[in-house]
Design an enzyme around this catalytic site. Structure first.
Site, PDB file in Angstrom:
ATOM      1  N   CYS A 113      -8.495   3.125   7.891  1.00 59.92           N
ATOM      2  CA  CYS A 113      -9.832   2.760   7.481  1.00 59.92           C
ATOM      3  C   CYS A 113     -10.545   2.557   8.644  1.00 59.92           C
ATOM      4  CB  CYS A 113      -9.785   1.800   6.326  1.00 59.92           C
ATOM      5  SG  CYS A 113      -9.661   0.110   6.909  1.00 59.92           S
TER       6      CYS A 113
ATOM      7  N   GLU B 263       0.881  -1.246   0.106  1.00 54.73           N
ATOM      8  CA  GLU B 263      -0.027   0.025   0.081  1.00 54.73           C
ATOM      9  C   GLU B 263       0.844   1.407   0.003  1.00 54.73           C
ATOM     10  OE1 GLU B 263      -2.858   2.314   2.950  1.00 54.73           O
ATOM     11  OE2 GLU B 263      -3.183   0.250   2.988  1.00 54.73           O
TER      12      GLU B 263
END
Length: 334
Positions: A205, A136
């Site tokens: 998140c 990521e």
């Protein structure tokens, strides 16, 4: 006649939410739908999500996992980009080669990419809080020109960071970090650079936060906390750390029931379990079944949130139907 010995009692605190998040669910759906629409093989750049069980299951369906696009032949079959996101150079190369590609990047990772690009458009140097080498982070770094982003991993990195213009800085974070660790790094950055700009919304998140909250709630008084996940899964490894910090005497990452240290378990213990966002529920069920074989198991549910998020798949696959068996695989229940 032999009398059956009673099983020793064992209490298991089971966290909820746990396991697959909406981004992981969407990524797996994209691969399964691509296989149904285009047939095998469907190429997948890197692990679609960080879980061996999921990867092996998709291989059995016809997915072929590759490290780079150079391993994808020009045979007209699609290639899927993983949920972790990719640098801009990857889709650019796919387009140059006229490859059919499907982007399974989690929408919340894409949101971080947009936050970083917004900072740059506003003339800010971008600070990315994350772990070097994680897919990521590689993908987010690859959204901006070389030199436009600085990776910050620790508070020590903050001490050594000397920007050209301390008045023009903006930060974003990897989505799967420890909330507590990230708060410390952000606080250190804010103290050193008062003009620092935060992203328009939190980069970590909802699924990472929710799973950490549940583990934090369940951890006090626990003798051993099991986290179902993979060693290369950032959000799973952070759950191991959160469990110990929140009061568990010990915490251990397990990939399957065979990894559970049954030799350390005994009657009267307090055990807890959660699962990282890329860990399928079938492995949780497998471990619960193994515990029931050995103990008189009592389960306590620790629920701190209800998740209803759903991310639609890419438009080109939305008309492809999924069977009940397909959905069981996608949902991690088989």
């Amino acid at each position: 006649m032999l009398q059956t010995l009673a099983k020793p009692p064992l209490t298991l605190r089971l966290c909820e939410p746990r396991g697959f998040c909406a981004g992981v669910d969407r990524a797996i759906q994209i691969v399964v739908l691509a296989l149904k629409k285009y047939g095998a093989p469907v190429y997948v750049r890197h692990e679609i999500v960080h879980n061996r069980y999921v990867v092996e299951g998709l291989k059995n369906l016809g997915a072929v996992f590759v490290k780079e696009l150079t391993e994808v032949p020009d045979d007209g079959q699609p290639v899927v980009f993983s949920a972790h996101g990719v640098p801009k150079s990857v889709p650019a190369e796919a387009e140059r080669r006229e490859l059919l590609y499907l982007d399974a990047t989690c929408p919340l990772v894409s949101k971080v990419h947009k936050q970083a690009m917004r900072h740059m458009r506003l003339g800010r140097h971008v600070l990315l809080i994350g772990h070097a080498g994680h897919p990521e982070v590689v993908g987010t770094l690859g959204q901006l020109p070389v030199g436009a982003v600085t990776l910050i991993e620790t508070e020590e990195d903050v001490e050594h960071f000397a920007p050209a213009n301390p008045e023009a800085l903006g930060f974003v974070t990897q989505t799967t970090l420890s909330v507590d660790d990230t708060a410390g790094v952000i606080a250190a950055l804010g103290a050193k650079f008062p003009a620092l700009h935060a992203p328009s919304s939190d980069s970590i998140c909802y699924a990472t936060t929710n799973r950490q909250d549940a583990v934090r709630e369940a951890a006090p008084g626990i003798d051993l906390f099991l986290i179902v996940g993979a060693p290369n899964s950032s959000n799973s490894m952070r759950l191991v750390e959160v469990a110990e910090r929140a009061g568990a005497k010990a915490s251990r990452l397990v990939q399957r029931s065979i990894d559970v240290p049954f030799e350390l378990l005994h009657g009267g213990m307090n055990l807890a379990m959660s699962a990282g966002a890329s860990a399928p529920e079938i492995i949780v069920d497998e471990i619960v079944a193994a515990l029931r074989e050995r103990f008189d198991l009592r389960i306590e549910l620790v629920q701190t949130a209800v998740e209803t998020e759903n991310f639609p798949v890419v438009r080109s696959l939305r008309e492809t139907p999924l069977t009940g068996a397909d959905m069981a695989f996608v949902n991690g229940t088989r």
